[in-house]
Design a protein around this motif. Sequence first.
Motif, PDB file in Angstrom:
ATOM      1  N   SER A 186       2.241 -26.040 -15.217  1.00 28.29           N
ATOM      2  CA  SER A 186       3.177 -25.511 -14.225  1.00 28.29           C
ATOM      3  C   SER A 186       4.646 -24.919 -14.754  1.00 28.29           C
ATOM      4  O   SER A 186       5.692 -24.934 -14.171  1.00 28.29           O
ATOM      5  CB  SER A 186       3.669 -27.230 -13.389  1.00 28.29           C
ATOM      6  N   ASP A 187       4.417 -24.780 -15.846  1.00 27.84           N
ATOM      7  CA  ASP A 187       5.597 -23.837 -16.612  1.00 27.84           C
ATOM      8  C   ASP A 187       6.031 -22.765 -15.614  1.00 27.84           C
ATOM      9  O   ASP A 187       5.378 -22.140 -15.147  1.00 27.84           O
ATOM     10  CB  ASP A 187       4.972 -23.273 -17.930  1.00 27.84           C
ATOM     11  N   LEU A 188       7.349 -22.533 -15.733  1.00 23.28           N
ATOM     12  CA  LEU A 188       8.098 -21.517 -14.994  1.00 23.28           C
ATOM     13  C   LEU A 188       7.238 -20.097 -15.456  1.00 23.28           C
ATOM     14  O   LEU A 188       7.171 -19.189 -14.419  1.00 23.28           O
ATOM     15  CB  LEU A 188       9.494 -21.508 -15.298  1.00 23.28           C
ATOM     16  N   LEU A 189       7.110 -19.815 -16.573  1.00 28.20           N
ATOM     17  CA  LEU A 189       6.804 -18.499 -16.910  1.00 28.20           C
ATOM     18  C   LEU A 189       5.322 -18.324 -16.513  1.00 28.20           C
ATOM     19  O   LEU A 189       4.835 -17.082 -16.601  1.00 28.20           O
ATOM     20  CB  LEU A 189       7.111 -18.276 -18.494  1.00 28.20           C
ATOM     21  N   ALA A 190       4.415 -19.628 -16.605  1.00 25.94           N
ATOM     22  CA  ALA A 190       2.970 -19.418 -15.970  1.00 25.94           C
ATOM     23  C   ALA A 190       3.181 -19.133 -14.491  1.00 25.94           C
ATOM     24  O   ALA A 190       2.331 -18.281 -14.069  1.00 25.94           O
ATOM     25  CB  ALA A 190       2.371 -20.808 -16.206  1.00 25.94           C
ATOM     26  N   ALA A 218       6.780 -17.228 -26.082  1.00 24.72           N
ATOM     27  CA  ALA A 218       6.187 -16.138 -26.850  1.00 24.72           C
ATOM     28  C   ALA A 218       4.873 -15.749 -26.138  1.00 24.72           C
ATOM     29  O   ALA A 218       4.617 -14.470 -26.144  1.00 24.72           O
ATOM     30  CB  ALA A 218       6.025 -16.715 -28.318  1.00 24.72           C
ATOM     31  N   ASP A 219       4.134 -16.775 -25.828  1.00 27.43           N
ATOM     32  CA  ASP A 219       2.949 -16.261 -24.846  1.00 27.43           C
ATOM     33  C   ASP A 219       3.133 -15.521 -23.741  1.00 27.43           C
ATOM     34  O   ASP A 219       2.362 -14.580 -23.578  1.00 27.43           O
ATOM     35  CB  ASP A 219       2.028 -17.700 -24.593  1.00 27.43           C
ATOM     36  N   TYR A 220       4.113 -15.878 -23.155  1.00 24.58           N
ATOM     37  CA  TYR A 220       4.428 -15.178 -21.942  1.00 24.58           C
ATOM     38  C   TYR A 220       4.690 -13.657 -22.379  1.00 24.58           C
ATOM     39  O   TYR A 220       4.237 -12.530 -21.544  1.00 24.58           O
ATOM     40  CB  TYR A 220       5.800 -15.689 -21.288  1.00 24.58           C
ATOM     41  N   GLN A 221       5.669 -13.312 -23.130  1.00 21.90           N
ATOM     42  CA  GLN A 221       5.926 -12.007 -23.589  1.00 21.90           C
ATOM     43  C   GLN A 221       4.648 -11.211 -24.036  1.00 21.90           C
ATOM     44  O   GLN A 221       4.424  -9.833 -23.749  1.00 21.90           O
ATOM     45  CB  GLN A 221       7.118 -11.891 -24.718  1.00 21.90           C
ATOM     46  N   ILE A 222       3.849 -11.710 -24.799  1.00 16.61           N
ATOM     47  CA  ILE A 222       2.453 -11.320 -25.267  1.00 16.61           C
ATOM     48  C   ILE A 222       1.821 -10.944 -24.097  1.00 16.61           C
ATOM     49  O   ILE A 222       1.236  -9.689 -23.899  1.00 16.61           O
ATOM     50  CB  ILE A 222       1.820 -12.123 -25.987  1.00 16.61           C
ATOM     51  N   GLN A 223       1.593 -11.786 -23.038  1.00 15.34           N
ATOM     52  CA  GLN A 223       0.595 -11.675 -21.932  1.00 15.34           C
ATOM     53  C   GLN A 223       1.173 -10.602 -20.824  1.00 15.34           C
ATOM     54  O   GLN A 223       0.545  -9.888 -20.227  1.00 15.34           O
ATOM     55  CB  GLN A 223       0.372 -12.905 -21.490  1.00 15.34           C
ATOM     56  N   ALA A 267      14.284 -26.252 -32.253  1.00 14.83           N
ATOM     57  CA  ALA A 267      15.222 -27.121 -32.551  1.00 14.83           C
ATOM     58  C   ALA A 267      16.131 -27.465 -31.475  1.00 14.83           C
ATOM     59  O   ALA A 267      16.607 -28.338 -31.406  1.00 14.83           O
ATOM     60  CB  ALA A 267      15.994 -26.436 -33.600  1.00 14.83           C
ATOM     61  N   ALA A 268      16.289 -26.564 -30.298  1.00 13.61           N
ATOM     62  CA  ALA A 268      17.314 -26.440 -29.231  1.00 13.61           C
ATOM     63  C   ALA A 268      16.747 -27.388 -28.270  1.00 13.61           C
ATOM     64  O   ALA A 268      17.095 -27.677 -27.256  1.00 13.61           O
ATOM     65  CB  ALA A 268      17.595 -25.536 -28.912  1.00 13.61           C
ATOM     66  N   ASP A 269      15.308 -27.619 -28.305  1.00 12.60           N
ATOM     67  CA  ASP A 269      14.585 -28.207 -27.225  1.00 12.60           C
ATOM     68  C   ASP A 269      14.586 -27.230 -25.937  1.00 12.60           C
ATOM     69  O   ASP A 269      14.703 -27.905 -24.923  1.00 12.60           O
ATOM     70  CB  ASP A 269      14.924 -29.576 -26.985  1.00 12.60           C
ATOM     71  N   HIS A 270      14.635 -25.875 -26.090  1.00  8.32           N
ATOM     72  CA  HIS A 270      14.674 -25.094 -24.900  1.00  8.32           C
ATOM     73  C   HIS A 270      13.667 -25.149 -24.057  1.00  8.32           C
ATOM     74  O   HIS A 270      12.476 -25.691 -24.501  1.00  8.32           O
ATOM     75  CB  HIS A 270      14.698 -23.850 -25.528  1.00  8.32           C
ATOM     76  N   PRO A 271      13.715 -25.319 -22.711  1.00  7.91           N
ATOM     77  CA  PRO A 271      12.687 -25.559 -21.670  1.00  7.91           C
ATOM     78  C   PRO A 271      11.541 -24.749 -21.921  1.00  7.91           C
ATOM     79  O   PRO A 271      10.491 -24.975 -21.371  1.00  7.91           O
ATOM     80  CB  PRO A 271      13.230 -25.433 -20.276  1.00  7.91           C
ATOM     81  N   LEU A 272      11.884 -23.566 -22.334  1.00 12.52           N
ATOM     82  CA  LEU A 272      10.668 -22.297 -22.289  1.00 12.52           C
ATOM     83  C   LEU A 272       9.969 -22.256 -23.813  1.00 12.52           C
ATOM     84  O   LEU A 272       9.444 -21.299 -24.194  1.00 12.52           O
ATOM     85  CB  LEU A 272      11.176 -21.110 -22.145  1.00 12.52           C
ATOM     86  N   MET A 299      -3.272 -21.450 -22.887  1.00 17.00           N
ATOM     87  CA  MET A 299      -3.061 -22.893 -22.002  1.00 17.00           C
ATOM     88  C   MET A 299      -1.573 -22.803 -21.603  1.00 17.00           C
ATOM     89  O   MET A 299      -1.298 -23.152 -20.355  1.00 17.00           O
ATOM     90  CB  MET A 299      -3.643 -24.133 -22.598  1.00 17.00           C
ATOM     91  N   ALA A 300      -0.533 -22.457 -22.245  1.00 17.12           N
ATOM     92  CA  ALA A 300       0.770 -22.489 -22.277  1.00 17.12           C
ATOM     93  C   ALA A 300       1.262 -21.811 -20.935  1.00 17.12           C
ATOM     94  O   ALA A 300       2.151 -22.028 -20.207  1.00 17.12           O
ATOM     95  CB  ALA A 300       1.256 -22.093 -23.498  1.00 17.12           C
ATOM     96  N   VAL A 301       0.500 -20.664 -20.696  1.00 14.36           N
ATOM     97  CA  VAL A 301       1.057 -19.594 -19.503  1.00 14.36           C
ATOM     98  C   VAL A 301      -0.223 -19.533 -18.440  1.00 14.36           C
ATOM     99  O   VAL A 301      -0.100 -18.617 -17.844  1.00 14.36           O
ATOM    100  CB  VAL A 301       1.429 -18.424 -19.990  1.00 14.36           C
ATOM    101  N   ASP A 302      -1.354 -20.066 -18.734  1.00 18.11           N
ATOM    102  CA  ASP A 302      -2.330 -20.467 -17.537  1.00 18.11           C
ATOM    103  C   ASP A 302      -1.820 -21.197 -16.595  1.00 18.11           C
ATOM    104  O   ASP A 302      -1.968 -22.368 -16.486  1.00 18.11           O
ATOM    105  CB  ASP A 302      -3.803 -21.020 -18.118  1.00 18.11           C
ATOM    106  N   TRP A 303      -1.909 -20.717 -15.328  1.00 16.55           N
ATOM    107  CA  TRP A 303      -0.923 -21.326 -14.097  1.00 16.55           C
ATOM    108  C   TRP A 303      -1.967 -22.202 -13.514  1.00 16.55           C
ATOM    109  O   TRP A 303      -1.574 -23.176 -12.932  1.00 16.55           O
ATOM    110  CB  TRP A 303      -0.636 -20.363 -13.088  1.00 16.55           C
ATOM    111  N   ASP A 304      -3.377 -22.184 -13.779  1.00 13.63           N
ATOM    112  CA  ASP A 304      -4.143 -23.213 -13.276  1.00 13.63           C
ATOM    113  C   ASP A 304      -4.047 -24.414 -14.083  1.00 13.63           C
ATOM    114  O   ASP A 304      -4.718 -25.471 -13.797  1.00 13.63           O
ATOM    115  CB  ASP A 304      -5.664 -22.704 -13.548  1.00 13.63           C
TER     116      ASP A 304
END
Length: 543
Positions: free
Chosen positions: A346-350, A292-297, A282-287, A338-343
């Motif tokens: 280009s997401d920061l947490l990826a 969520a995928d980041y914290q799980i991985q 709702a806040a259109d946060h960049p992350l 895919m959301a956190v796969d750096w290949d």
Amino acid sequence: MFNHFLDTRQTNSQDAIDKCSITYLGESFPLALVLEDLREGGRTRLHHPGPPIESPETVQHVDGILNHPPHLLPEDIAFLEAKHVFEYPPPDVYDALIEVFLNTFLPIYSLVHRPEFEDHYRQKKLPWIIVHSCCFIATTFCTDVLIHRAGYATRKDARYAYYSKAKVLFDTNYERNKIVVLQSTLMLTFWGGGPNDYWNTWSWISAAVTIAETLGIHRSTLGANMSPKDRSLLKRLWWMLVVRDASCSTLVGRPFRINMEHGDAEMLTLEDFEVDARILEAADHPLKISFADYQIQVARLSLLLYDIDYARFIPGPKALSMSQVYDRLQAWKNDLPMAVDWDQSSDLLATCLSMMYDHHLMLASLGVSGSEVAAGGSHTNGIQLPFAELAAQRVSTQASAIIMKNQSLMVPHETYQPVFVAGVVSYMSMRSSQTTQSQLGRFVVDNCRMVLHSVRDAWDAAPWIITLFDGLTISVNASRAQEHGEAHTMDMARTPGDLSAFMGDLDESTMGFGMPASWQSNPMFSALFDVSQPMDGFEPGMS
């Protein structure tokens, strides 16, 4: 606690378990062993409703007197008042600090139930220890502009001011709610302390582990009569603690505080972040897509640090080989969403996950020759040799990009640790007799020093790591000068194996931890300072 437990058993009460009030009975506890009627579906029930928590709220009474817990003596309250722990920051500063906590820290460390936290914040019902812990975290992750706006000359001053208030509340046992104390303690693990301080990152982690295991959050809560939001919060708290323990322990080679064999808490899932996901969306946060995928991985990846430590550094016979560890690392990478796969992203947490993955590769191979690594055969599938040097170069490049984009205060602190290991790997290259390899190693080391310099006030390990690299660079420079007969261009009093003159001139206040000049004799760093054996390059497989 046990009177309440027995009373509820006698009345056959099936009350729901409040996350703030849990009586945990481990299977080996004699009381649990004799109460066979607790068995449900062949499994012993571990979590039970505990007595209600008498936790003070920070709202004032009509007469203006604060509501303090009854277990404290008047002199304790007077002491705390003298420490100004019952005072908020100026309203505009407080609002800005909480904004940083909610939108910078919380998406990467989801340790509170956000709607409940925001509601208590608006009503000024946040426990005092949470108020100051959140402000401490905010001054760790906020911009310099907010530090000065809060009235502090430096980030270090601001962090210490709020840290000391949270700590004195912890020391006096002001707060009795174990979940609140655990949340605060987890935040205080971001305080590094010094080598002679009893309270530092590792002692806070130890305290957090004790509290967490007392609550039994290291165990599965599937069979507990608990609300889904409470169950998700307990899981997030546990896995954040696992991540902090694994990362901080390997930073300086200390034993892990958590014995994972004693727990069976379920791994995090996307459902554990549903509430935060809706708010960030709702806040259109960049992350919003990756948090969520980041914290799980990162939780899954932290378990591999335990594997690396076991396979490489724990004495005695091993049931796990390094070949299997490499296979597990590769399997983790192949299974990334895919959301956190750096290949693919280009997401920061990826990018942060990429750096942590490379950290694990470097740690697993540091000090192991290329021929030994290659001898494993199958475990190098998908991992290009020489992966330690390549990983160090990738980490250096990615960390520099984060700095250039002004994102250094937006990333998890676990992202900084790969920079340290990359510098160590590259220092080994810098000592090589091969000119190209040596120059590349020097470039990466200098780059790592630059990155760490930019976060030196936020990450308490950075100052002593920078000093370490400064000393090692001087050592290599002196060695090169002697080899070429150019010692007159250097300080003639300094030899390759003697850094005492350099270290003796250091101002301890610039090192953050207040380390004495003799710190370089610490066994942890002795191998790095040992330049008595020339390094003629790496094994063929690593060159």
